[in-house]
Design a protein around this motif. Structure first.
Motif, PDB file in Angstrom:
ATOM      1  N   GLY A  39      26.524  10.082  29.878  1.00  0.00           N
ATOM      2  CA  GLY A  39      27.309  11.163  30.460  1.00  0.00           C
ATOM      3  C   GLY A  39      28.180  11.948  29.494  1.00  0.00           C
ATOM      4  N   GLN A  40      28.201  11.573  28.231  1.00  0.00           N
ATOM      5  CA  GLN A  40      29.003  12.307  27.254  1.00  0.00           C
ATOM      6  C   GLN A  40      28.281  13.594  26.857  1.00  0.00           C
ATOM      7  OE1 GLN A  40      28.826   8.736  24.827  1.00  0.00           O
ATOM      8  NE2 GLN A  40      31.032   8.980  24.464  1.00  0.00           N
ATOM      9  N   VAL A  41      29.036  14.619  26.554  1.00  0.00           N
ATOM     10  CA  VAL A  41      28.473  15.896  26.122  1.00  0.00           C
ATOM     11  C   VAL A  41      29.003  16.209  24.732  1.00  0.00           C
ATOM     12  CG1 VAL A  41      28.323  18.365  26.598  1.00  0.00           C
ATOM     13  CG2 VAL A  41      28.283  16.726  28.487  1.00  0.00           C
ATOM     14  N   PHE A  42      28.089  16.539  23.812  1.00  0.00           N
ATOM     15  CA  PHE A  42      28.452  16.903  22.448  1.00  0.00           C
ATOM     16  C   PHE A  42      27.879  18.277  22.153  1.00  0.00           C
ATOM     17  CE2 PHE A  42      28.485  12.275  22.414  1.00  0.00           C
ATOM     18  CZ  PHE A  42      29.683  12.004  21.760  1.00  0.00           C
ATOM     19  N   THR A  43      28.671  19.133  21.530  1.00  0.00           N
ATOM     20  CA  THR A  43      28.245  20.484  21.177  1.00  0.00           C
ATOM     21  C   THR A  43      28.393  20.668  19.675  1.00  0.00           C
ATOM     22  OG1 THR A  43      29.036  21.275  23.319  1.00  0.00           O
ATOM     23  CG2 THR A  43      28.635  22.937  21.620  1.00  0.00           C
ATOM     24  N   TYR A  44      27.328  21.176  19.035  1.00  0.00           N
ATOM     25  CA  TYR A  44      27.337  21.389  17.590  1.00  0.00           C
ATOM     26  C   TYR A  44      26.779  22.766  17.271  1.00  0.00           C
ATOM     27  CZ  TYR A  44      27.740  16.318  17.301  1.00  0.00           C
ATOM     28  OH  TYR A  44      28.154  15.028  17.446  1.00  0.00           O
ATOM     29  N   LYS A  45      27.277  23.353  16.192  1.00  0.00           N
ATOM     30  CA  LYS A  45      26.622  24.529  15.645  1.00  0.00           C
ATOM     31  C   LYS A  45      25.308  24.047  15.043  1.00  0.00           C
ATOM     32  CE  LYS A  45      30.650  27.295  14.552  1.00  0.00           C
ATOM     33  NZ  LYS A  45      31.404  27.969  13.499  1.00  0.00           N
ATOM     34  N   GLN A  46      24.266  24.798  15.278  1.00  0.00           N
ATOM     35  CA  GLN A  46      22.956  24.379  14.802  1.00  0.00           C
ATOM     36  C   GLN A  46      22.931  24.216  13.284  1.00  0.00           C
ATOM     37  OE1 GLN A  46      19.813  26.810  16.242  1.00  0.00           O
ATOM     38  NE2 GLN A  46      18.221  25.528  15.390  1.00  0.00           N
ATOM     39  N   SER A  47      23.677  25.025  12.579  1.00  0.00           N
ATOM     40  CA  SER A  47      23.684  24.970  11.115  1.00  0.00           C
ATOM     41  C   SER A  47      24.314  23.683  10.580  1.00  0.00           C
ATOM     42  CB  SER A  47      24.421  26.181  10.552  1.00  0.00           C
ATOM     43  OG  SER A  47      25.766  26.187  10.998  1.00  0.00           O
ATOM     44  N   THR A  48      25.067  22.962  11.403  1.00  0.00           N
ATOM     45  CA  THR A  48      25.719  21.737  10.935  1.00  0.00           C
ATOM     46  C   THR A  48      24.919  20.474  11.255  1.00  0.00           C
ATOM     47  OG1 THR A  48      26.988  21.441  12.980  1.00  0.00           O
ATOM     48  CG2 THR A  48      27.995  22.783  11.233  1.00  0.00           C
ATOM     49  N   ILE A  49      23.833  20.611  11.991  1.00  0.00           N
ATOM     50  CA  ILE A  49      23.050  19.434  12.396  1.00  0.00           C
ATOM     51  C   ILE A  49      22.123  19.022  11.268  1.00  0.00           C
ATOM     52  CG2 ILE A  49      21.341  18.552  14.019  1.00  0.00           C
ATOM     53  CD1 ILE A  49      22.507  20.487  16.086  1.00  0.00           C
ATOM     54  N   THR A  50      22.191  17.739  10.916  1.00  0.00           N
ATOM     55  CA  THR A  50      21.327  17.187   9.876  1.00  0.00           C
ATOM     56  C   THR A  50      20.417  16.123  10.478  1.00  0.00           C
ATOM     57  OG1 THR A  50      22.877  15.420   9.322  1.00  0.00           O
ATOM     58  CG2 THR A  50      23.149  17.523   8.142  1.00  0.00           C
ATOM     59  N   HIS A  51      19.438  15.700   9.698  1.00  0.00           N
ATOM     60  CA  HIS A  51      18.528  14.644  10.152  1.00  0.00           C
ATOM     61  C   HIS A  51      19.287  13.320  10.342  1.00  0.00           C
ATOM     62  CE1 HIS A  51      14.752  12.680  10.880  1.00  0.00           C
ATOM     63  NE2 HIS A  51      15.010  11.792   9.938  1.00  0.00           N
ATOM     64  N   GLN A  52      20.357  13.120   9.604  1.00  0.00           N
ATOM     65  CA  GLN A  52      21.161  11.913   9.786  1.00  0.00           C
ATOM     66  C   GLN A  52      21.925  11.946  11.110  1.00  0.00           C
ATOM     67  OE1 GLN A  52      21.252  13.691   6.827  1.00  0.00           O
ATOM     68  NE2 GLN A  52      19.893  12.251   5.780  1.00  0.00           N
ATOM     69  N   LYS A  53      22.231  13.137  11.604  1.00  0.00           N
ATOM     70  CA  LYS A  53      22.987  13.292  12.845  1.00  0.00           C
ATOM     71  C   LYS A  53      22.080  13.218  14.074  1.00  0.00           C
ATOM     72  CE  LYS A  53      26.862  14.470  13.714  1.00  0.00           C
ATOM     73  NZ  LYS A  53      27.974  13.584  14.141  1.00  0.00           N
ATOM     74  N   VAL A  54      20.898  13.832  14.007  1.00  0.00           N
ATOM     75  CA  VAL A  54      20.000  13.910  15.162  1.00  0.00           C
ATOM     76  C   VAL A  54      18.567  13.651  14.715  1.00  0.00           C
ATOM     77  CG1 VAL A  54      19.113  15.395  17.001  1.00  0.00           C
ATOM     78  CG2 VAL A  54      21.474  15.630  16.261  1.00  0.00           C
ATOM     79  N   THR A  55      17.898  12.732  15.411  1.00  0.00           N
ATOM     80  CA  THR A  55      16.480  12.493  15.166  1.00  0.00           C
ATOM     81  C   THR A  55      15.752  12.475  16.503  1.00  0.00           C
ATOM     82  OG1 THR A  55      16.831  10.100  15.165  1.00  0.00           O
ATOM     83  CG2 THR A  55      16.775  11.186  13.032  1.00  0.00           C
ATOM     84  N   ALA A  56      14.525  12.961  16.485  1.00  0.00           N
ATOM     85  CA  ALA A  56      13.728  12.974  17.715  1.00  0.00           C
ATOM     86  C   ALA A  56      13.420  11.535  18.129  1.00  0.00           C
ATOM     87  CB  ALA A  56      12.436  13.746  17.484  1.00  0.00           C
ATOM     88  N   MET A  57      13.431  11.291  19.423  1.00  0.00           N
ATOM     89  CA  MET A  57      13.148   9.961  19.950  1.00  0.00           C
ATOM     90  C   MET A  57      11.635   9.793  20.103  1.00  0.00           C
ATOM     91  SD  MET A  57      14.452   8.183  23.503  1.00  0.00           S
ATOM     92  CE  MET A  57      16.183   8.213  23.096  1.00  0.00           C
ATOM     93  N   HIS A  58      11.106   8.698  19.580  1.00  0.00           N
ATOM     94  CA  HIS A  58       9.677   8.411  19.713  1.00  0.00           C
ATOM     95  C   HIS A  58       9.371   8.099  21.182  1.00  0.00           C
ATOM     96  CE1 HIS A  58       5.821   6.394  19.141  1.00  0.00           C
ATOM     97  NE2 HIS A  58       5.756   7.102  18.024  1.00  0.00           N
ATOM     98  N   PRO A  59       8.234   8.572  21.696  1.00  0.00           N
ATOM     99  CA  PRO A  59       7.912   8.353  23.119  1.00  0.00           C
ATOM    100  C   PRO A  59       7.926   6.890  23.560  1.00  0.00           C
ATOM    101  CG  PRO A  59       6.430   9.970  22.186  1.00  0.00           C
ATOM    102  CD  PRO A  59       7.244   9.420  21.048  1.00  0.00           C
TER     103      PRO A  59
END
Length: 93
Positions: A39-59
């Motif tokens: 239920g938490q919401v996080f908002t980021y500028k797209q330019s600040t997102i790195t691979h260490q911060k966000v990775t796609a979840m494997h199915p």
């Protein structure tokens, strides 16, 4: 980071040293909004997102696996999420 986020994409969001199973709520005008499964919401500028911060979840991580050794992403968040998925299906052993 390239713009690979579309609404509804499942990702691992790393925040404060923890991985949170999350969904991309929106991605518009250079701003990406993530909602965690908790239920938490996080908002980021797209330019600040790195691979260490966000990775796609494997199915396979989305559905859960019977053998923890077969998890494609092995970190505390994926282990806890897999246990939760198994608990929901009453497959705790």
């Amino acid at each position: 980071m390239d713009n690979f986020f579309t609404e509804g994409t499942r990702v691992w969001l790393r925040e404060n040293g923890q991985h949170f199973p999350s969904t991309v709520n929106s991605c518009a005008e250079g701003v990406v909004v993530f909602r965690t499964d908790y239920g938490q919401v996080f908002t980021y500028k797209q330019s600040t997102i790195t691979h260490q911060k966000v990775t796609a979840m494997h199915p396979t991580n989305e559905e859960g696996v019977d053998d923890m050794a077969s998890l494609t992403e092995l970190h505390g968040g994926s282990i806890m999420y897999n246990l939760f998925q198994r608990y929901k299906r009453n497959q705790i052993y």
